[in-house]
Design an enzyme around this catalytic site. Structure first.
Site, PDB file in Angstrom:
ATOM      1  N   SER A  22       0.862   3.770  -8.316  1.00  0.00           N
ATOM      2  CA  SER A  22       0.568   2.718  -7.339  1.00  0.00           C
ATOM      3  C   SER A  22      -0.833   2.902  -6.749  1.00  0.00           C
ATOM      4  O   SER A  22      -1.287   4.023  -6.531  1.00  0.00           O
ATOM      5  CB  SER A  22       1.603   2.787  -6.212  1.00  0.00           C
ATOM      6  OG  SER A  22       1.315   1.830  -5.236  1.00  0.00           O
ATOM      7  N   LYS A  47       0.279  -2.036  -6.526  1.00  0.00           N
ATOM      8  CA  LYS A  47      -0.125  -1.552  -5.200  1.00  0.00           C
ATOM      9  C   LYS A  47       1.059  -1.784  -4.255  1.00  0.00           C
ATOM     10  O   LYS A  47       1.940  -2.601  -4.545  1.00  0.00           O
ATOM     11  CB  LYS A  47      -1.343  -2.321  -4.706  1.00  0.00           C
ATOM     12  CG  LYS A  47      -1.042  -3.781  -4.384  1.00  0.00           C
ATOM     13  CD  LYS A  47      -2.269  -4.490  -3.897  1.00  0.00           C
ATOM     14  CE  LYS A  47      -2.016  -5.993  -3.851  1.00  0.00           C
ATOM     15  NZ  LYS A  47      -3.230  -6.743  -3.608  1.00  0.00           N
ATOM     16  N   ASN A  71      -8.297   9.535   0.917  1.00  0.00           N
ATOM     17  CA  ASN A  71      -8.399   8.107   1.186  1.00  0.00           C
ATOM     18  C   ASN A  71      -7.433   7.655   2.274  1.00  0.00           C
ATOM     19  O   ASN A  71      -6.356   8.224   2.451  1.00  0.00           O
ATOM     20  CB  ASN A  71      -8.180   7.290  -0.106  1.00  0.00           C
ATOM     21  CG  ASN A  71      -6.732   6.948  -0.326  1.00  0.00           C
ATOM     22  OD1 ASN A  71      -6.205   5.979   0.231  1.00  0.00           O
ATOM     23  ND2 ASN A  71      -6.039   7.777  -1.105  1.00  0.00           N
ATOM     24  N   ALA A  72      -7.871   6.640   2.980  1.00  0.00           N
ATOM     25  CA  ALA A  72      -7.002   5.922   3.914  1.00  0.00           C
ATOM     26  C   ALA A  72      -7.457   4.473   3.821  1.00  0.00           C
ATOM     27  O   ALA A  72      -8.341   4.036   4.555  1.00  0.00           O
ATOM     28  CB  ALA A  72      -7.147   6.450   5.320  1.00  0.00           C
ATOM     29  N   MET A  73      -6.876   3.763   2.855  1.00  0.00           N
ATOM     30  CA  MET A  73      -7.227   2.351   2.690  1.00  0.00           C
ATOM     31  C   MET A  73      -6.513   1.511   3.756  1.00  0.00           C
ATOM     32  O   MET A  73      -6.987   0.447   4.138  1.00  0.00           O
ATOM     33  CB  MET A  73      -6.794   1.823   1.303  1.00  0.00           C
ATOM     34  CG  MET A  73      -7.094   2.727   0.105  1.00  0.00           C
ATOM     35  SD  MET A  73      -8.820   3.115  -0.076  1.00  0.00           S
ATOM     36  CE  MET A  73      -9.445   1.589  -0.669  1.00  0.00           C
ATOM     37  N   ASN A 126       7.817   2.957  -1.116  1.00  0.00           N
ATOM     38  CA  ASN A 126       6.793   3.865  -0.615  1.00  0.00           C
ATOM     39  C   ASN A 126       7.205   4.292   0.792  1.00  0.00           C
ATOM     40  O   ASN A 126       6.953   3.585   1.772  1.00  0.00           O
ATOM     41  CB  ASN A 126       5.426   3.163  -0.621  1.00  0.00           C
ATOM     42  CG  ASN A 126       4.317   4.028  -0.040  1.00  0.00           C
ATOM     43  OD1 ASN A 126       4.576   5.091   0.525  1.00  0.00           O
ATOM     44  ND2 ASN A 126       3.082   3.587  -0.172  1.00  0.00           N
ATOM     45  N   CYS A 129       3.383   7.031   2.579  1.00  0.00           N
ATOM     46  CA  CYS A 129       1.957   6.891   2.931  1.00  0.00           C
ATOM     47  C   CYS A 129       1.726   7.704   4.212  1.00  0.00           C
ATOM     48  O   CYS A 129       2.422   7.497   5.210  1.00  0.00           O
ATOM     49  CB  CYS A 129       1.607   5.415   3.156  1.00  0.00           C
ATOM     50  SG  CYS A 129      -0.073   5.216   3.761  1.00  0.00           S
ATOM     51  N   ILE A 190       4.734  13.369  -6.081  1.00  0.00           N
ATOM     52  CA  ILE A 190       4.629  13.206  -4.644  1.00  0.00           C
ATOM     53  C   ILE A 190       3.547  12.167  -4.293  1.00  0.00           C
ATOM     54  O   ILE A 190       2.708  11.856  -5.130  1.00  0.00           O
ATOM     55  CB  ILE A 190       4.224  14.555  -3.968  1.00  0.00           C
ATOM     56  CG1 ILE A 190       2.964  15.128  -4.612  1.00  0.00           C
ATOM     57  CG2 ILE A 190       5.361  15.532  -3.938  1.00  0.00           C
ATOM     58  CD1 ILE A 190       2.388  16.372  -3.988  1.00  0.00           C
ATOM     59  N   GLY A 216      -5.260  14.019  -6.297  1.00  0.00           N
ATOM     60  CA  GLY A 216      -6.072  14.638  -7.353  1.00  0.00           C
ATOM     61  C   GLY A 216      -5.768  16.110  -7.553  1.00  0.00           C
ATOM     62  O   GLY A 216      -4.766  16.643  -7.086  1.00  0.00           O
TER      63      GLY A 216
HETATM   64  C1  SIN Z   1      -3.443   3.465   1.449  1.00  0.00           C
HETATM   65  O1  SIN Z   1      -3.375   2.277   1.154  1.00  0.00           O
HETATM   66  O2  SIN Z   1      -4.102   3.838   2.421  1.00  0.00           O
HETATM   67  C2  SIN Z   1      -2.737   4.528   0.622  1.00  0.00           C
HETATM   68  C3  SIN Z   1      -1.349   4.200   0.306  1.00  0.00           C
HETATM   69  C4  SIN Z   1      -0.428   5.395   0.253  1.00  0.00           C
HETATM   70  O3  SIN Z   1      -0.838   6.516   0.564  1.00  0.00           O
HETATM   71  O4  SIN Z   1       0.744   5.231  -0.050  1.00  0.00           O
END
Ligand code: SIN
Length: 306
Positions: A22, A47, A71-73, A126, A129, A190, A216
């Site tokens: 995802s 996603k 990341n933190a999208m 999910n 997150c 995970i 990663g």
């Molecule tokens: C994100 O969109 O910030 C990451 C999504 C996730 O960690 O599940």
């Protein structure tokens, strides 16, 4: 003879154990179609969509640390109803399409599963997150909330139900068991590790959201450990996810107990060049041939018996 690479997973038959994770390439119908045309891909996870649309966080939202991504999208997405329209444009996909949903409670889970049921081949919940308010880990770290969300989704679909769990909990087995008791078909382990990077020159956190999720290479041994622990504790299939960059990483997760393996950061590192998936599959095939196995399923969990 070419070893058999197809796997049975939670009622689905995948032509390969490699799944696109995802958040990577599963963001538009055009990309999903392109991914499905690669013969090394067994399935694709979209996603994550949420009940309400989310704009995502301000930049910076991602940083390459060299040993992994932080990341933190902010789970940017148009909301499940809008996404349903996009997904309904996809026709005749050669591989299963698993829709990732991020409900914050059982009511949202029910509504989303009902609405998306006919445009998906399965769901990945999910619940992991690590930085979204009232979503993801905030619900996925409480076994009772996990139980209630999974049971609610279960009542609304007969399609395969996966739950993606977090490494950021004291007892992953307790969370996975709650999901199993509530009727989930498979566990994905995970999601990312909650982390912070600080820009020493600016003297402040790099990400606008401060907290992010580390993915990663750096988290690969954590994923292997959790898959290994889950394999000993639960009786349903496990999908390994975390730092798979080459065939060795994939085989490691399979030997630990994963029936299939998701690939995320490595696709980003390769700038979306899907050849990486062909390379990983080729490497697994060579490994199986070398060791005299006829079928990739033969090595699932094998590290537990040696
Ligand atoms: C994100 O969109 O910030 C990451 C999504 C996730 O960690 O599940």
């Amino acid at each position: 003879m070419h070893p058999k690479m197809s796997v049975k997973l939670a009622g689905l038959v995948l032509r390969s154990p490699l799944i696109v994770a995802s958040g990577v390439l599963g963001s538009s119908t055009r990309l999903i179609k392109k991914v499905s045309e690669n013969p090394s891909v067994g399935a694709v996870v979209t996603k994550t969509v949420t009940y309400n649309p989310r704009p995502g966080y301000e930049n910076p939202t991602a940083i390459d640390l060299g040993f992994g991504f932080l990341n933190a999208m902010g789970l940017p997405n148009p909301g499940y109803l809008e996404y349903r329209k996009e997904l309904s444009e996809i026709k005749d996909l050669a591989i299963p399409l698993i829709v990732s949903i991020g409900p914050s409670n059982s009511e949202e889970a029910a509504e989303m599963v009902k609405a998306l049921n006919d445009v998906s081949d399965g769901f990945e919940l999910n619940l992991s997150c690590p930085h979204a308010e009232k979503l993801g880990l905030e619900v996925g770290s409480d076994p009772e909330k996990v139980r209630s969300i999974v049971s609610s989704a279960r009542r609304c679909t007969t399609k395969p139900l996966f739950v993606k769990i977090s490494p950021n909990v004291t007892d992953v087995v307790e969370i996975a068991r709650a999901a199993v008791e509530a009727g989930v078909d498979a566990v994905t382990a995970i999601n990312t590790m909650k982390s912070i990077a600080i820009d020493v020159n600016a003297g402040k956190p790099v990400l606008s959201n401060v907290y992010g999720g580390l993915s990663g290479k750096a988290i690969h041994p954590i994923a292997v450990r959790i898959v290994y622990e889950l394999y000993e504790a639960i009786k349903i299939p496990i999908v390994g996810c975390g730092g798979v960059y080459d065939w060795r990483d994939a085989v490691e997760l399979i030997l630990a107990g994963a029936t299939a393996v998701q690939i995320g950061s490595a696709i980003v590192y390769s700038r979306s060049d899907l050849n990486i998936l062909n390379e990983i599959e080729k490497g697994i095939i060579e490994y199986l041939k070398d060791k005299g196995f006829n079928n990739v399923m033969e090595i699932v969990g094998l590290a537990h018996t040696s």
